[in-house]
Design an enzyme around this catalytic site. Structure first.
Site, short mmCIF file in Angstrom:
data_model
loop_
_atom_site.label_atom_id
_atom_site.label_comp_id
_atom_site.label_asym_id
_atom_site.label_seq_id
_atom_site.Cartn_x
_atom_site.Cartn_y
_atom_site.Cartn_z
N GLY A 69 -4.55 -38.38 -59.79
CA GLY A 69 -4.13 -37.08 -60.32
C GLY A 69 -3.00 -36.53 -59.45
N GLN A 129 2.37 -30.57 -55.73
CA GLN A 129 2.51 -31.63 -54.61
C GLN A 129 3.75 -32.30 -54.53
OE1 GLN A 129 -1.47 -33.02 -56.21
NE2 GLN A 129 -1.60 -33.50 -54.23
N CYS A 132 -7.12 -36.44 -51.75
CA CYS A 132 -6.22 -35.98 -51.94
C CYS A 132 -4.79 -36.49 -51.61
CB CYS A 132 -6.25 -34.38 -51.82
SG CYS A 132 -4.89 -33.43 -52.17
N LEU A 133 -4.00 -36.85 -52.40
CA LEU A 133 -2.45 -37.16 -51.70
C LEU A 133 -1.72 -36.35 -50.88
CD1 LEU A 133 -1.25 -38.92 -55.13
CD2 LEU A 133 -2.18 -40.06 -53.32
N HIS A 154 -10.23 -30.66 -59.50
CA HIS A 154 -9.69 -30.78 -58.36
C HIS A 154 -7.84 -30.66 -58.54
CE1 HIS A 154 -8.36 -33.09 -54.49
NE2 HIS A 154 -7.32 -33.21 -55.20
N GLU A 155 -7.42 -31.03 -59.41
CA GLU A 155 -5.94 -30.82 -59.72
C GLU A 155 -5.76 -29.47 -60.18
OE1 GLU A 155 -4.11 -32.92 -58.83
OE2 GLU A 155 -5.46 -34.47 -58.45
N HIS A 202 -5.32 -26.86 -57.45
CA HIS A 202 -3.87 -26.97 -56.81
C HIS A 202 -3.07 -25.82 -57.33
CE1 HIS A 202 -3.91 -30.53 -53.89
NE2 HIS A 202 -4.47 -31.10 -54.94
ZN ZN Z 1 -5.16 -32.94 -54.57
#
Ligand code: ZN
Length: 174
Positions: free
Chosen positions: A46, A51, A95-96, A137-138, A141
């Protein structure tokens, strides 16, 4: 195909609240395509637009994480949780934007999300298990929130400190 640079902690942009999309334009569809390329390349399951530095309420997700499952790219604008289960579960999240760090986070087991599709249609999505975790989670953000915020202050400070040090070292090395 375009791979966009992913911003990481402690970049302050990750704390920004993203703006809703009034209409999905070709430009936003292109951003979503580039985000999918970026997510698959990373690889990740995701990615939120912030991000890659765009504070708009856009997520891309592919929760078909098992090798024998066909790819299932999803593009989601303006997501809203309209129902969530009281029952929760724990998943080990990563998480990226928080490289090489994983921790268990507790979230509702299922949720229903209303969103705008890339064709400007209002849709609803029932999410369970892994997909429910990924989408929640996304969505965090979009509020400038990250999974490390669910950890104890001690644990969070430790990972932020480590990533801050790495970012500083990278800046001086280049
Ligand atoms: Zn993340």
């Amino acid at each position: 195909m375009a791979i966009l640079p992913i911003i990481t902690v402690p970049d302050k942009r990750l704390r920004k609240i993203s703006e809703p999309v009034s209409q999905v334009t070709d430009e936003l569809r292109q951003l979503a395509e580039d985000m999918l390329d970026t997510m698959y390349d990373a690889p990740g399951v995701g990615l939120a637009a912030i991000q890659v530095g765009h504070p708009v309420r856009l997520l891309v997700i592919d929760a078909a994480n098992k090798e024998d499952m066909p790819p299932n790219p999803m593009v989601i604008f303006n997501p809203e949780i309209i129902a969530a289960s009281e029952e929760t579960n724990f998943y080990e999240e990563g998480c990226l934007s928080v490289p090489e760090y994983f921790a268990d986070v507790e979230r509702p087991l299922t949720c229903t999300v209303r969103y705008l599709s890339k064709d400007n249609e209002q849709k609803e999505l029932e999410c369970t298990d892994f997909l429910a975790t990924v989408i929640q989670h996304e969505m965090d953000h979009l509020e400038g929130k990250m999974f490390i915020d669910y950890l104890s202050k001690l644990k969070r400070d430790r990972v932020v400190k480590k990533l801050t040090k790495q970012a500083r070292e990278k800046a001086t090395a280049s």
